[in-house]
Design a protein around this motif. Sequence first.
Motif, short mmCIF file in Angstrom:
data_model
loop_
_atom_site.label_atom_id
_atom_site.label_comp_id
_atom_site.label_asym_id
_atom_site.label_seq_id
_atom_site.Cartn_x
_atom_site.Cartn_y
_atom_site.Cartn_z
N ASN A 93 44.71 16.77 43.82
CA ASN A 93 45.97 17.27 43.68
C ASN A 93 45.86 18.01 42.44
O ASN A 93 46.13 17.76 41.24
CB ASN A 93 47.00 16.08 43.33
N HIS A 96 49.08 18.61 40.26
CA HIS A 96 49.39 17.53 39.22
C HIS A 96 48.64 17.56 38.00
O HIS A 96 49.22 17.44 36.80
CB HIS A 96 49.06 16.25 39.85
N ARG A 99 49.79 20.55 35.95
CA ARG A 99 50.99 20.44 35.26
C ARG A 99 50.89 19.54 33.99
O ARG A 99 51.53 19.84 32.97
CB ARG A 99 51.95 19.83 36.39
N ALA A 165 55.60 23.25 40.25
CA ALA A 165 55.71 21.64 40.07
C ALA A 165 57.68 21.31 39.99
O ALA A 165 57.81 20.02 40.20
CB ALA A 165 55.32 21.69 38.49
N SER A 166 58.03 22.41 39.74
CA SER A 166 59.72 21.94 39.73
C SER A 166 60.27 21.89 41.20
O SER A 166 61.41 21.45 41.41
CB SER A 166 60.43 22.80 38.90
N GLU A 168 57.99 21.29 44.19
CA GLU A 168 57.36 20.25 44.99
C GLU A 168 57.46 18.90 44.42
O GLU A 168 57.72 18.76 43.10
CB GLU A 168 55.99 20.64 45.14
N THR A 169 57.42 18.10 45.35
CA THR A 169 57.52 16.65 45.05
C THR A 169 56.32 15.68 45.59
O THR A 169 56.11 16.13 46.70
CB THR A 169 58.78 15.93 45.52
N TYR A 170 55.86 14.88 44.95
CA TYR A 170 54.76 14.12 45.33
C TYR A 170 54.68 12.65 44.46
O TYR A 170 55.11 12.90 43.51
CB TYR A 170 53.26 15.07 45.30
N PRO A 171 54.30 11.81 45.18
CA PRO A 171 54.10 10.68 44.24
C PRO A 171 53.20 10.53 43.41
O PRO A 171 52.16 11.33 43.41
CB PRO A 171 53.65 9.58 45.32
N ASP A 172 53.57 9.92 42.13
CA ASP A 172 52.56 9.93 41.13
C ASP A 172 51.41 9.10 41.51
O ASP A 172 51.45 8.00 42.31
CB ASP A 172 53.13 8.87 39.85
#
Length: 196
Positions: A93, A96, A99, A165-166, A168-172
């Motif tokens: 990722n 991530h 960011r 990053a603002s 898209e959403t993805y799990p930590d």
Amino acid sequence: MAMTTKRRVLYRQGSGFWRMTAKWALVFGALYLLDGGLIRSWGDAVTWPMIGILLWAPFGIGVVWYPKKDQQLTLTTRELRVRRKRLPMEKVNLLHVARLWLDGYSTADERPVSEWPRAVRVLWVPLSDGRAFGVEIRDPAAFAKVFGAFAVGACGGPDIVRARASAETYPDPRPMRARSAGGDGGAWTDVLDIFD
């Protein structure tokens, strides 16, 4: 930085054992020559190599028994290789990583990279499926700097990273296993840091 025909090597690290041994031998060899040639006799100066061997032996034996003494880590533009295991960049990722790096953080600790203590040894590599695995690195801050800069460039630059990053959403990323260092959040200072 080395170049190959198929990929660009961004970061490479070995165990540091032979570099440590060479520095150790250089220091006590210089003491032997200085003491024997300028201060006392060669017979008296032979105590310096003996002291060096006695001090080095526990570390040398410990490194032989250290389970990751031969760990070779290589980061290229295509994959992350730890020993013989290879992780293609398609599974990482990178958004991530990029960011976090733009915010001054990385995946090893919640503190900024500049504030990492030397005891921090494990850097978590986030995967696209939401998992993350820990890689034990002798100098994680140096690796994080290279890995973060590469991730930012691979994602299109700082502005694109912040926009994605603002949106898209993805799990930590969740660790695949607990830290091997115990409850203090970091590993014991590695004996390979001697003379590093």
